[in-house]
Design an enzyme around this catalytic site. Structure first.
Site, mmCIF file in Angstrom:
data_model
loop_
_atom_site.group_PDB
_atom_site.id
_atom_site.type_symbol
_atom_site.label_atom_id
_atom_site.label_comp_id
_atom_site.label_asym_id
_atom_site.label_seq_id
_atom_site.Cartn_x
_atom_site.Cartn_y
_atom_site.Cartn_z
ATOM 1 N N GLY A 1 89.423 12.194 5.394
ATOM 2 C CA GLY A 1 88.981 12.515 4.549
ATOM 3 C C GLY A 1 88.433 13.646 4.206
ATOM 4 O O GLY A 1 87.408 14.261 3.885
ATOM 5 N N GLY A 2 90.028 14.564 3.741
ATOM 6 C CA GLY A 2 89.083 16.197 4.217
ATOM 7 C C GLY A 2 89.134 16.448 2.630
ATOM 8 O O GLY A 2 89.451 17.692 2.428
ATOM 9 N N SER B 1 86.398 15.858 0.210
ATOM 10 C CA SER B 1 85.597 15.755 -0.227
ATOM 11 C C SER B 1 84.174 16.078 1.016
ATOM 12 O O SER B 1 84.172 15.307 2.462
ATOM 13 C CB SER B 1 85.140 13.924 -0.504
ATOM 14 O OG SER B 1 83.989 14.396 -0.956
ATOM 15 N N GLY B 2 82.775 15.941 0.869
ATOM 16 C CA GLY B 2 81.632 15.886 1.748
ATOM 17 C C GLY B 2 82.275 16.575 3.166
ATOM 18 O O GLY B 2 82.702 17.818 3.108
ATOM 19 N N ILE B 3 81.882 16.071 4.303
ATOM 20 C CA ILE B 3 82.085 16.227 5.694
ATOM 21 C C ILE B 3 83.139 16.879 5.813
ATOM 22 O O ILE B 3 83.436 18.372 6.477
ATOM 23 C CB ILE B 3 81.245 15.276 6.294
ATOM 24 C CG1 ILE B 3 79.679 15.511 6.081
ATOM 25 C CG2 ILE B 3 82.149 16.134 7.915
ATOM 26 C CD1 ILE B 3 79.387 13.599 6.925
ATOM 27 N N GLY B 4 84.386 16.635 5.388
ATOM 28 C CA GLY B 4 85.898 17.397 5.623
ATOM 29 C C GLY B 4 86.303 18.215 4.784
ATOM 30 O O GLY B 4 86.901 18.649 5.908
ATOM 31 N N SER C 1 78.028 7.745 12.858
ATOM 32 C CA SER C 1 76.681 7.640 12.035
ATOM 33 C C SER C 1 75.767 7.570 13.121
ATOM 34 O O SER C 1 75.673 7.133 13.807
ATOM 35 C CB SER C 1 77.024 6.449 10.892
ATOM 36 O OG SER C 1 75.295 5.991 10.623
ATOM 37 N N TYR D 1 78.329 -1.624 7.960
ATOM 38 C CA TYR D 1 78.696 -1.042 8.103
ATOM 39 C C TYR D 1 78.969 0.151 9.427
ATOM 40 O O TYR D 1 78.824 0.858 9.942
ATOM 41 C CB TYR D 1 78.254 0.717 6.768
ATOM 42 C CG TYR D 1 78.633 2.248 7.093
ATOM 43 C CD1 TYR D 1 79.594 3.470 6.401
ATOM 44 C CD2 TYR D 1 77.107 3.018 7.308
ATOM 45 C CE1 TYR D 1 79.390 4.381 6.547
ATOM 46 C CE2 TYR D 1 77.431 4.644 7.687
ATOM 47 C CZ TYR D 1 78.455 5.196 7.580
ATOM 48 O OH TYR D 1 78.618 5.816 7.520
HETATM 49 P P1 NAP Z 1 82.713 11.379 1.191
HETATM 50 O O1 NAP Z 1 82.084 13.015 0.429
HETATM 51 O O2 NAP Z 1 82.895 10.394 0.166
HETATM 52 O O3 NAP Z 1 83.917 11.644 2.155
HETATM 53 C C1 NAP Z 1 84.282 10.043 2.289
HETATM 54 C C2 NAP Z 1 86.064 10.858 2.171
HETATM 55 O O4 NAP Z 1 87.082 9.825 2.834
HETATM 56 C C3 NAP Z 1 86.698 11.169 1.073
HETATM 57 O O5 NAP Z 1 87.542 12.557 1.318
HETATM 58 C C4 NAP Z 1 87.249 10.020 0.979
HETATM 59 O O6 NAP Z 1 89.023 9.952 0.100
HETATM 60 C C5 NAP Z 1 87.814 9.592 2.277
HETATM 61 N N1 NAP Z 1 88.162 8.775 2.300
HETATM 62 C C6 NAP Z 1 87.712 6.857 2.188
HETATM 63 N N2 NAP Z 1 88.182 5.909 2.402
HETATM 64 C C7 NAP Z 1 89.327 6.236 2.830
HETATM 65 C C8 NAP Z 1 90.739 5.865 2.932
HETATM 66 N N3 NAP Z 1 90.791 4.571 3.019
HETATM 67 N N4 NAP Z 1 91.634 6.609 3.159
HETATM 68 C C9 NAP Z 1 91.729 7.990 3.391
HETATM 69 N N5 NAP Z 1 90.298 8.621 2.498
HETATM 70 C C10 NAP Z 1 89.752 7.957 3.086
HETATM 71 O O7 NAP Z 1 81.699 11.361 2.219
HETATM 72 P P2 NAP Z 1 80.820 11.672 3.559
HETATM 73 O O8 NAP Z 1 79.703 11.875 3.444
HETATM 74 O O9 NAP Z 1 81.359 13.232 3.825
HETATM 75 O O10 NAP Z 1 81.751 11.119 4.828
HETATM 76 C C11 NAP Z 1 82.429 11.391 5.717
HETATM 77 C C12 NAP Z 1 82.167 10.451 6.895
HETATM 78 O O11 NAP Z 1 81.183 11.059 7.564
HETATM 79 C C13 NAP Z 1 82.336 9.274 7.118
HETATM 80 O O12 NAP Z 1 83.016 8.517 7.982
HETATM 81 C C14 NAP Z 1 80.754 8.351 6.538
HETATM 82 O O13 NAP Z 1 81.069 7.196 7.248
HETATM 83 C C15 NAP Z 1 80.317 9.856 7.801
HETATM 84 N N6 NAP Z 1 78.917 9.364 7.843
HETATM 85 C C16 NAP Z 1 77.965 10.202 6.319
HETATM 86 C C17 NAP Z 1 77.620 10.560 6.082
HETATM 87 C C18 NAP Z 1 76.109 10.976 4.962
HETATM 88 O O14 NAP Z 1 74.668 10.835 4.735
HETATM 89 N N7 NAP Z 1 77.506 11.277 4.266
HETATM 90 C C19 NAP Z 1 75.861 9.986 6.954
HETATM 91 C C20 NAP Z 1 76.641 9.560 8.518
HETATM 92 C C21 NAP Z 1 78.179 9.260 8.651
HETATM 93 P P3 NAP Z 1 89.458 9.327 -0.680
HETATM 94 O O15 NAP Z 1 88.174 9.021 -1.736
HETATM 95 O O16 NAP Z 1 90.112 10.262 -1.409
HETATM 96 O O17 NAP Z 1 89.904 8.413 -0.411
#
Ligand code: NAP
Length: 249
Positions: free
Chosen positions: A13-14, A16-19, A137, A150
């Site tokens: 998940g690198g 977008s976002g946190i990654g 989370s 989730y």
């Molecule tokens: P994000 O911007 O949507 O990033 C999610 C990343 O995961 C994207 O790079 C996406 O790339 C990848 N991904 C999703 N499904 C995938 C799959 N099946 N295989 C490979 N890559 C996959 O969201 P984010 O907020 O940065 O989320 C990152 C992590 O933080 C997640 O585990 C999320 O649950 C956790 N988190 C987020 C928050 C928040 O408020 N943002 C809070 C707590 C936890 P593709 O779509 O191209 O696959």
């Protein structure tokens, strides 16, 4: 000298976002980073935004063949992994009564099965001193309306780290959970927009956060750096929250 000089990292998940923020920070600290995600276009954008030091491998963490291809590439190109950030994840809003089998399977496949096999398939490339970080989370230890599936996946992640810290006790490999609270990433912001109640939901989230705002992905990346580096050498099985106090009060 950077805090991760010479290290090889994999960030799922690198793109977008946190990654993405974490991949950038790891590279700024001297690491070389493999990133993965399903969307090739977003991977290309990430490679352009990050610059030298990043290698993108397209793939879905819930498809074991894709994971095999990812780790075969890492083995062929660098031969080892020092830091694994198993971060790919997603969620969908649905209250009990409206949860579909399809949505349940998708969220558990990506967040639970995907995380498990990402770690299991990376382990042969890891050695003593290695650091595994799982993205949990605040929802894993709180109740969150319309987000039970989730949240249950993130509770599972929390236990993976406790149990794997024991499984890995003789290896010198550490495993910890990094648990963000609401963080302004495309994943969260697009999800709020899709709900049709973006303003009310954003205000509702911020009202629960003692610091009084959402986090930034870079703030989570800073803690990922701590867990990745030897600064956290006596930590395993832990959960570290980056949540503005949301789940702490
Ligand atoms: P994000 O911007 O949507 O990033 C999610 C990343 O995961 C994207 O790079 C996406 O790339 C990848 N991904 C999703 N499904 C995938 C799959 N099946 N295989 C490979 N890559 C996959 O969201 P984010 O907020 O940065 O989320 C990152 C992590 O933080 C997640 O585990 C999320 O649950 C956790 N988190 C987020 C928050 C928040 O408020 N943002 C809070 C707590 C936890 P593709 O779509 O191209 O696959």
């Amino acid at each position: 000298m950077g805090r991760l000089e010479g290290k090889i990292a994999v960030v799922t998940g690198g793109n977008s976002g946190i990654g993405l923020a974490t991949a950038k920070r790891f590279i700024a600290e001297g690491a070389e980073v493999f990133i993965t995600g399903r969307r090739q276009e977003e991977l290309d954008n990430a490679v352009e935004a990050i610059g030298p030091g990043v290698i993108a491998v397209q793939g879905d963490v819930s498809h074991l063949d894709d994971l095999d291809r990812l780790f075969a590439t890492v083995r062929a190109e660098r031969g080892r992994i020092d830091i694994l950030f198993a971060n790919a994840g997603l969620g969908a809003l649905a209250p009990i009564g409206a949860i579909t089998e399809e949505s349940f399977d998708l969220v558990f496949d990506v967040n639970v099965k995907g995380t498990l096999f990402t770690v299991q398939k990376a382990l042969p490339l890891m050695q003593a001193g290695g650091s595994i970080i799982l993205t949990g989370s605040t929802t894993g230890s709180m109740g969150t309306p319309a987000f039970s599936v989730y949240s249950a996946t993130k509770a599972a992640i929390r236990n993976f780290a406790r149990s794997w810290a024991l499984d890995l006790r003789t290896t010198g490999i550490r495993v910890n959970v990094l648990s963000p609270g609401p963080t302004a990433t495309p994943g969260l912001l697009n999800g709020l927009a899709r709900s049709g109640q973006q303003d009310a939901m954003t205000a509702g989230l911020i009202a629960q956060i003692p610091i009084g705002r959402m986090g930034l992905p870079e703030e989570t990346a800073a803690v990922a750096l701590f867990l990745a580096s030897d600064d956290s050498s006596f930590m395993t099985g832990s959960e570290v929250f980056v949540d503005g106090g949301m789940a702490q009060v």
